[in-house]
Each structure stands twice: as C-alpha cells, then as structure tokens.
Motif scaffolding. Sequence first.
Motif, PDB file in Angstrom:
ATOM      1  N   VAL A   4       0.836  -1.204   0.000  1.00 27.69           N
ATOM      2  CA  VAL A   4       0.000   0.000   0.000  1.00 27.69           C
ATOM      3  C   VAL A   4       0.864   1.244   0.000  1.00 27.69           C
ATOM      4  N   MET A   5       1.965   1.251   0.791  1.00 26.84           N
ATOM      5  CA  MET A   5       2.876   2.408   0.872  1.00 26.84           C
ATOM      6  C   MET A   5       3.555   2.636  -0.469  1.00 26.84           C
ATOM      7  N   ILE A   6       3.995   1.574  -1.101  1.00 24.73           N
ATOM      8  CA  ILE A   6       4.660   1.694  -2.400  1.00 24.73           C
ATOM      9  C   ILE A   6       3.699   2.264  -3.433  1.00 24.73           C
ATOM     10  N   LEU A   7       2.441   1.778  -3.413  1.00 22.16           N
ATOM     11  CA  LEU A   7       1.434   2.248  -4.342  1.00 22.16           C
ATOM     12  C   LEU A   7       1.158   3.739  -4.133  1.00 22.16           C
ATOM     13  N   ALA A   8       1.093   4.161  -2.866  1.00 23.10           N
ATOM     14  CA  ALA A   8       0.853   5.573  -2.552  1.00 23.10           C
ATOM     15  C   ALA A   8       1.985   6.445  -3.054  1.00 23.10           C
ATOM     16  N   MET A   9       3.219   5.974  -2.888  1.00 22.57           N
ATOM     17  CA  MET A   9       4.389   6.727  -3.351  1.00 22.57           C
ATOM     18  C   MET A   9       4.373   6.864  -4.861  1.00 22.57           C
ATOM     19  N   MET A  10       3.982   5.794  -5.545  1.00 23.34           N
ATOM     20  CA  MET A  10       3.910   5.833  -7.006  1.00 23.34           C
ATOM     21  C   MET A  10       2.857   6.833  -7.472  1.00 23.34           C
ATOM     22  N   MET A  11       1.745   6.899  -6.756  1.00 27.60           N
ATOM     23  CA  MET A  11       0.676   7.829  -7.130  1.00 27.60           C
ATOM     24  C   MET A  11       1.139   9.279  -6.962  1.00 27.60           C
ATOM     25  N   VAL A  12       1.886   9.567  -5.874  1.00 27.95           N
ATOM     26  CA  VAL A  12       2.408  10.919  -5.641  1.00 27.95           C
ATOM     27  C   VAL A  12       3.386  11.292  -6.742  1.00 27.95           C
ATOM     28  N   ALA A  13       4.291  10.371  -7.065  1.00 27.40           N
ATOM     29  CA  ALA A  13       5.276  10.625  -8.110  1.00 27.40           C
ATOM     30  C   ALA A  13       4.598  10.871  -9.435  1.00 27.40           C
ATOM     31  N   SER A  14       3.566  10.092  -9.736  1.00 23.21           N
ATOM     32  CA  SER A  14       2.845  10.245 -10.995  1.00 23.21           C
ATOM     33  C   SER A  14       2.135  11.590 -11.054  1.00 23.21           C
ATOM     34  N   ALA A  15       1.558  11.992  -9.893  1.00 26.45           N
ATOM     35  CA  ALA A  15       0.854  13.281  -9.858  1.00 26.45           C
ATOM     36  C   ALA A  15       1.825  14.421 -10.099  1.00 26.45           C
ATOM     37  N   THR A  16       3.066  14.313  -9.559  1.00 23.84           N
ATOM     38  CA  THR A  16       4.080  15.351  -9.748  1.00 23.84           C
ATOM     39  C   THR A  16       4.551  15.389 -11.188  1.00 23.84           C
ATOM     40  N   ALA A  17       4.773  14.223 -11.752  1.00 25.54           N
ATOM     41  CA  ALA A  17       5.314  14.142 -13.111  1.00 25.54           C
ATOM     42  C   ALA A  17       4.350  14.696 -14.129  1.00 25.54           C
ATOM     43  N   PHE A  18       3.058  14.484 -13.883  1.00 25.28           N
ATOM     44  CA  PHE A  18       2.068  14.909 -14.876  1.00 25.28           C
ATOM     45  C   PHE A  18       1.287  16.146 -14.428  1.00 25.28           C
ATOM     46  N   ASN A  51      10.461  28.884 -13.289  1.00 26.20           N
ATOM     47  CA  ASN A  51      10.999  29.705 -14.373  1.00 26.20           C
ATOM     48  C   ASN A  51      10.411  29.316 -15.729  1.00 26.20           C
ATOM     49  N   ALA A  52      10.152  28.036 -15.912  1.00 23.06           N
ATOM     50  CA  ALA A  52       9.592  27.573 -17.182  1.00 23.06           C
ATOM     51  C   ALA A  52       8.212  28.179 -17.417  1.00 23.06           C
ATOM     52  N   GLU A  53       7.393  28.252 -16.357  1.00 21.71           N
ATOM     53  CA  GLU A  53       6.069  28.863 -16.501  1.00 21.71           C
ATOM     54  C   GLU A  53       6.184  30.359 -16.802  1.00 21.71           C
ATOM     55  N   LYS A  54       7.135  31.017 -16.141  1.00 16.78           N
ATOM     56  CA  LYS A  54       7.313  32.454 -16.383  1.00 16.78           C
ATOM     57  C   LYS A  54       7.749  32.708 -17.826  1.00 16.78           C
ATOM     58  N   ALA A  55       8.660  31.867 -18.336  1.00 19.83           N
ATOM     59  CA  ALA A  55       9.096  32.003 -19.728  1.00 19.83           C
ATOM     60  C   ALA A  55       7.923  31.790 -20.682  1.00 19.83           C
ATOM     61  N   LYS A  56       7.111  30.792 -20.387  1.00 20.34           N
ATOM     62  CA  LYS A  56       5.957  30.484 -21.234  1.00 20.34           C
ATOM     63  C   LYS A  56       4.955  31.639 -21.218  1.00 20.34           C
ATOM     64  N   PRO A 118      17.325  27.594 -14.640  1.00 17.71           N
ATOM     65  CA  PRO A 118      16.951  26.194 -14.408  1.00 17.71           C
ATOM     66  C   PRO A 118      15.442  26.030 -14.199  1.00 17.71           C
ATOM     67  N   ASN A 119      14.884  24.950 -14.759  1.00 17.68           N
ATOM     68  CA  ASN A 119      13.465  24.664 -14.553  1.00 17.68           C
ATOM     69  C   ASN A 119      13.270  23.901 -13.245  1.00 17.68           C
ATOM     70  N   ALA A 120      12.078  23.357 -13.045  1.00 12.43           N
ATOM     71  CA  ALA A 120      11.775  22.657 -11.782  1.00 12.43           C
ATOM     72  C   ALA A 120      12.693  21.471 -11.543  1.00 12.43           C
ATOM     73  N   ASP A 125      16.748  24.384 -20.126  1.00 12.78           N
ATOM     74  CA  ASP A 125      16.243  23.823 -21.385  1.00 12.78           C
ATOM     75  C   ASP A 125      15.430  24.898 -22.121  1.00 12.78           C
ATOM     76  N   PRO A 126      16.111  25.900 -22.709  1.00 13.47           N
ATOM     77  CA  PRO A 126      15.392  27.008 -23.362  1.00 13.47           C
ATOM     78  C   PRO A 126      14.523  26.526 -24.516  1.00 13.47           C
ATOM     79  N   LYS A 127      13.332  27.071 -24.603  1.00 16.44           N
ATOM     80  CA  LYS A 127      12.370  26.611 -25.604  1.00 16.44           C
ATOM     81  C   LYS A 127      11.938  27.697 -26.590  1.00 16.44           C
ATOM     82  N   PHE A 128      12.202  28.954 -26.264  1.00 15.65           N
ATOM     83  CA  PHE A 128      11.597  30.017 -27.074  1.00 15.65           C
ATOM     84  C   PHE A 128      12.596  30.927 -27.788  1.00 15.65           C
ATOM     85  N   ALA A 129      13.870  30.856 -27.427  1.00 18.26           N
ATOM     86  CA  ALA A 129      14.845  31.822 -27.935  1.00 18.26           C
ATOM     87  C   ALA A 129      14.949  31.814 -29.453  1.00 18.26           C
TER      88      ALA A 129
END
Length: 409
Positions: A4-18, A51-56, A118-120, A125-129
Amino acid sequence: MKKVMILAMMMVASATAFAGDSDGLKAIMKAKTYDDANQLLKQNLASLADNAEKAKAYNKLVDLAMVKYNAESTIQTENQVNKQMGKPEKPVDVKGMYTAFINALDAAAECNKYDQLPNAKGKVDPKFAEKNKERLWNQRFNLVNAGQEAGQAEDHATMLYYWEAFLRSDKNTIFKDCDRSQQEKFIGQIAYLTGFYNWQAKAYAKALDYAELAMTFPGEYKEQAFKLKLEVLKSNLKTRQDSLDYVKNLRQIYDQNPGNDMLLENMYNVLSALGEKAEANKVLDDVLAKDPNNFIALADKGIAAMGEERVEEAIQWLEKASAVKPDNAAVCAYLGICLCVKAQNMDDKKEKDAKKALFLRAVKIFDKAKELDPKKELVNWGYNRFNAYYNYYGPDAPETKQAEDDYKN
C-alpha cells in the motif's frame, strides 16, 4: 502494508510528473489580447510555478503582440499593391503596430531571461529563444525607419520611443549571434541622435548613456558623441559645487584621453569662469610640463596674460602658440594687438625706431590674420589692423586708406 505504501508513493510521483500548468498560467494562456495577458501576468507572476512557466507566460505576450503587428503590417503590404493598382488603401494603425512590436521585443527579453534559468528539475532547457530570434530580428530594423519618419514629422517623442527600443533590444541575448554587419553602418548615428534629442528634451541621464554608446562605434559620429557627452555633463550645472564636480569629471576623462584639446579647453574655461585663476593656470602648466607645444595651453596662457594687461608675457605665449599653429587667425590677431599695445606704450622720442619696428611687425601679423580669415568669421581683425597701419604708415597713406576700407567693409 508495504504494498500500500509503495502504491501511494507511485501515485504521488505520478501526480508530480504529470502536473499541469498552474491556474495563473492557464488564465494567461487563455487571454485573447496582449493587454489582458499582460495584466494577468503582472497579477500572477509571483505565483507561477517556476521559471519555465514564467518564460511560457512572457512568450504568450510575444505571440499576442505579434498578432497585432503582423495584422497591421499585412495591411501595409496590401496597401502598397493597391496603390500600384489604383485601388483605395485601408487605414493602418502605424503607431499601434510599432508599439505592439516594441512590446514583443520587451516581452521576448523577459521570456529569455527566465528561459535561460533552471526549470523545476534543475535543468536549463530554453524553448523560445530561437523562434523569437527568427520572428523579431529582421523586423526590428523597421524601428529605425519608423523613427526617421516620425522625426521628419517633428514628432521627436515618437522618434525617441522607436529608436530607444531599437537600441535597447540590441542587448537582448537572443540576438547575440545575429549578423550586425549592416547595423554597424548606422547604429552609431542612431545612438548619437537619440542622445542629442534626449539632451534637447533635458533627459540628461538618457542623453549621457546614448552619447557613450555612440562613442563605442567607429565613424564620423564618434567625435560628435564625445562633444555631446561634454555638453550633457555641463547642462545641469546649477551651483558652484556642480561646476567643480564637472571639472573633476573632465579631469578623469582627460586622464583617459590625454592630449584632448576639447577637454582641456572646457576645464580651463569653467575654472576661469568660477574665478579659480590659480587652478585654471595650473591646468595649463601641468599640460605644458608634459607637452611644451600644446597649442591650446599656449594660446590660453597668452590670452589670459593679455586680459590682465601683462603684454610682454602675452606676446611670449602667443608667439609660441603661433609657431605651433601659424595658420590660426585668432592667435595672429591677438598677437598683433599685443604688439600694438606694447608699441603705443613706448616713448615716441627715445624709442622711435623700436616703436616703428613693432608696428611693422603688427602690420605683417594682421595681414596674416586677414589672409587666413578674409571674411572675419573667426576673429574681427579689422579695426586693430587699421590701427597698426595708421601708426606705421600715417593717416594719409594709401595703405592706411585701404586698411580703413578693409575695416569698414
């Protein structure tokens, strides 16, 4: 329990990644106009996720500003075709078009500032220059022409608005690798004129900045920009201390540009006007100690002695100055005056021959001044030359009559 703990950790990581855009960024990205997006960005900048959001967010401003610019630019192009075909032209919001482009330039600079941080994940990783460079670099040169047109219409405020944006944007790091070979032909001129008109508008800080910028470019405007810098520095002198501080600045500049006669003359004149005669004279003496043939220092020493009726000393300095620059009409005229004064102070009987010889020297010196400056544009030698002729040839001599005509005409 462990599963259950491992599953919870995976869900948190997934929420952060996406994780999606923050609410503040979402609102900015939905905006339909530059003004709306700009207002939302100001309200939400501090709360944007990284910073990435501010650049966007700033890149969204570039997008919206360019919509306005491109729309008006398209109408301009269509009008050129319509004019050739005899068709009616559509109205163009020229000022709005260039204001939008300037907004795009400024937003692109802010975008790139955050895009290079640096981003999060801690990565850069400049995207707009690259995209912003491509759509802005070539178009920014239109600001030069737009400024020139505004200047021709005597709208100097708009002219400065366009030219300042052009010069300011040159520092944008997205343009650091762009080819500036064509720009260098005129950027010194634009910087000088921007400084000059800011000086006329009493915007002295800006005027000084642009004068110094113009001095970094080779060509005919470099020297003019240097003169402008000196004018700017003395434009706001209100107190005696302001003037002394101005001289202090000139000394520092002179140390970096030894032998610059313009600086020397300015230092000497300001100190003389302040009544600081000893300090003014020391400025000249210090220069002559290093360069005994400095024309400005020699001439100023002679003119100062002349003004204080130290005729013998004035003659010595002016003779030295004339030897350095025999083609200077003013020095010739001043030397002639001093020779006449010396002669007039001599005894008519005891020093008759010496007196006559001095007047003859004065005649020759004044003739040289006339030859160098026949229209009296630099120095009015007329009366003093007539006086020398009168005393040497006599009042009725044809030479004296001609000298009188030269004086009156």
